[in-house]
Design a protein around this motif. Structure first.
Motif, PDB file in Angstrom:
ATOM      1  N   PRO A 115       4.504  -0.215   6.882  1.00  0.00           N
ATOM      2  CA  PRO A 115       5.823   0.578   7.329  1.00  0.00           C
ATOM      3  C   PRO A 115       6.257   0.441   8.833  1.00  0.00           C
ATOM      4  O   PRO A 115       7.496   0.552   9.283  1.00  0.00           O
ATOM      5  N   GLN A 116       5.246  -0.119   9.804  1.00  0.00           N
ATOM      6  CA  GLN A 116       5.579  -0.294  11.046  1.00  0.00           C
ATOM      7  C   GLN A 116       6.622  -1.535  11.228  1.00  0.00           C
ATOM      8  O   GLN A 116       7.559  -1.499  12.200  1.00  0.00           O
ATOM      9  N   VAL A 117       6.791  -2.316  10.248  1.00  0.00           N
ATOM     10  CA  VAL A 117       7.934  -3.300  10.501  1.00  0.00           C
ATOM     11  C   VAL A 117       8.930  -2.898  10.210  1.00  0.00           C
ATOM     12  O   VAL A 117      10.003  -3.510  11.102  1.00  0.00           O
ATOM     13  N   PRO A 127      14.294  -0.492  12.479  1.00  0.00           N
ATOM     14  CA  PRO A 127      15.539  -0.392  11.877  1.00  0.00           C
ATOM     15  C   PRO A 127      15.986   1.052  11.248  1.00  0.00           C
ATOM     16  O   PRO A 127      16.973   1.326  11.000  1.00  0.00           O
ATOM     17  N   THR A 128      15.000   1.633  10.602  1.00  0.00           N
ATOM     18  CA  THR A 128      15.176   2.927  10.041  1.00  0.00           C
ATOM     19  C   THR A 128      15.538   4.068  11.043  1.00  0.00           C
ATOM     20  O   THR A 128      16.342   4.839  10.970  1.00  0.00           O
ATOM     21  N   GLY A 165      13.318   5.812  -3.880  1.00  0.00           N
ATOM     22  CA  GLY A 165      11.906   5.094  -4.233  1.00  0.00           C
ATOM     23  C   GLY A 165      11.269   4.128  -3.207  1.00  0.00           C
ATOM     24  O   GLY A 165      10.933   3.230  -3.487  1.00  0.00           O
ATOM     25  N   PHE A 166      11.660   4.562  -1.802  1.00  0.00           N
ATOM     26  CA  PHE A 166      11.725   3.480  -0.762  1.00  0.00           C
ATOM     27  C   PHE A 166      10.084   3.424  -0.138  1.00  0.00           C
ATOM     28  O   PHE A 166       9.528   4.415  -0.241  1.00  0.00           O
ATOM     29  N   GLY A 167       9.640   2.364   0.067  1.00  0.00           N
ATOM     30  CA  GLY A 167       8.403   2.089   0.764  1.00  0.00           C
ATOM     31  C   GLY A 167       7.175   1.920  -0.178  1.00  0.00           C
ATOM     32  O   GLY A 167       7.427   1.740  -1.296  1.00  0.00           O
ATOM     33  N   VAL A 168       6.257   1.763   0.327  1.00  0.00           N
ATOM     34  CA  VAL A 168       4.946   1.244  -0.332  1.00  0.00           C
ATOM     35  C   VAL A 168       4.686   2.657  -1.478  1.00  0.00           C
ATOM     36  O   VAL A 168       4.227   2.293  -2.575  1.00  0.00           O
ATOM     37  N   LYS A 169       4.880   3.898  -1.022  1.00  0.00           N
ATOM     38  CA  LYS A 169       4.737   4.803  -1.864  1.00  0.00           C
ATOM     39  C   LYS A 169       5.452   4.833  -3.186  1.00  0.00           C
ATOM     40  O   LYS A 169       5.089   4.988  -4.326  1.00  0.00           O
ATOM     41  N   THR A 171       1.367  11.640   9.130  1.00  0.00           N
ATOM     42  CA  THR A 171       1.731  11.937  10.592  1.00  0.00           C
ATOM     43  C   THR A 171       2.413  10.850  11.087  1.00  0.00           C
ATOM     44  O   THR A 171       2.963  11.230  12.293  1.00  0.00           O
ATOM     45  N   TYR A 172       2.477   9.690  10.654  1.00  0.00           N
ATOM     46  CA  TYR A 172       3.123   8.580  11.438  1.00  0.00           C
ATOM     47  C   TYR A 172       4.638   8.934  10.988  1.00  0.00           C
ATOM     48  O   TYR A 172       5.430   8.796  12.358  1.00  0.00           O
ATOM     49  N   TYR A 173       5.491   8.997  10.131  1.00  0.00           N
ATOM     50  CA  TYR A 173       6.776   9.283  10.131  1.00  0.00           C
ATOM     51  C   TYR A 173       7.345  10.592  10.610  1.00  0.00           C
ATOM     52  O   TYR A 173       8.211  10.515  11.355  1.00  0.00           O
TER      53      TYR A 173
END
Length: 320
Positions: free
Chosen positions: A148-150, A154-155, A178-182, A243-245
């Motif tokens: 997600p850090q990559v 842009p997000t 349905g975005f991202g690893v999850k 906690t990241y987002y």
């Protein structure tokens, strides 16, 4: 003479039989049936349980110790009395009512939207003949590799242009698509589940004139309760502990979920100690109380849904 020989043979036979019975009791006819295997298995389970439960038990004991027990080095596991003042102090520092409602709103919204969007994507990849389906599935697998850090910069830029940066909607919006690893993981879970069903149901629905969406919402989605429960619980807990987002998208001075509040509790306690609010040794039990309040809702949900969760994992095909 014959009688003596027959008695000797009988005794040898009984001895061999007893030895065989003792060996079967200790080692078992199969390797997983013997007493030795069971003792080793229970020892491993007890040790593993202790490793996981020891921090939880220490947290529970520490947060209910009174001031006398905290300064007494002989008190480790059994406090002399139950003191809930540390939990009350943690409640105030976390602004618990407001933060709890925010966390529940975000986690439940994300979990529900993941069930809807990822369910549709998983059904399409499992049952429909869509163009470039293999390429889409390959790109979906590729999402596991991209951290997600990559894509966080842009997000943030997109959210800033849309005027959404700093709002709670920024934590919910990715789950709609349905975005991202999850999202990728949940699509795979739904895909694996839908692939286990016979195509005769779909063929019968087409004969009756049902469209793909109608068949999905009328037939397949109600049948997907095990997968829905797995995805809902995974998404809920994942979002609750994230906690990241929140750090990236939310302002530290605004409304925050509980997990993010926990990251600032050291700063808040440091300020209280410097201002003479309470002595330094009181900080640890307050932290323990804050941790307990933070993990309490997911633990309660898991305790009530544990049985159904384990059954659902087995029925989704994840353990095959």
């Amino acid at each position: 003479m014959r009688t003596i020989l027959s008695d000797a043979k009988g005794r040898r036979f009984l001895t061999k039989r007893r030895i065989r019975q003792a060996r079967n009791l200790v080692l078992g006819k199969e390797i997983n049936q013997g007493l030795v295997f069971k003792l080793i298995l229970y020892a491993v389970l007890i040790i593993t349980s202790y490793i996981y439960m020891n921090p939880m038990l220490k947290m529970l004991v520490k947060m209910v110790m009174n001031v006398k027990d905290l300064v007494d080095p002989t008190v480790t596991w059994v406090p002399s009395s139950i003191y809930l003042g540390h939990v009350a102090e943690a409640w105030k520092l976390l602004n618990y009512e407001n933060s709890l409602m925010i966390s529940l709103f975000i986690a439940v919204s994300v979990a529900v939207l993941h069930c809807i969007s990822c369910g549709l994507a998983g059904y399409a990849l499992a049952r429909l003949d869509v163009p470039f389906k293999r390429t889409i599935f390959f790109l979906l697998m590729l999402a596991f590799i991209i951290p997600p850090q990559v894509i966080i910069l842009p997000t943030i830029m997109v959210y800033t242009k849309l005027g959404l940066n700093g709002h709670l909607i920024t934590l919910i919006l990715p789950s709609i698509f349905g975005f991202g690893v999850k999202g990728a993981l949940f699509v795979v879970i739904f895909r694996q589940f839908f692939m286990t069903h016979s195509k005769s149901l779909e063929e019968a629905a087409r004969i009756d004139g049902a469209t793909a969406l109608k068949f999905y919402f009328r037939v397949m989605f109600p049948l997907a309760r095990p997968a829905i429960l797995v995805v809902f619980l995974f998404s809920f807990v994942w979002t609750w502990n994230d906690t990241y987002y929140p750090r990236m998208f939310l302002s530290p001075t605004g409304d925050m979920p509980l997990a993010m509040k926990m990251t600032f509790i050291d700063t808040a306690l440091g300020q209280f100690i410097q201002n003479g609010g309470f002595p330094e040794y009181m900080a640890e039990p307050i932290k323990m109380g804050a941790s307990f309040l933070t993990i309490l809702p997911p633990v309660l949900i898991y305790l009530f849904a544990q049985r159904y969760f384990i059954e659902s994992v087995e029925r989704t095909g994840l353990v095959e």
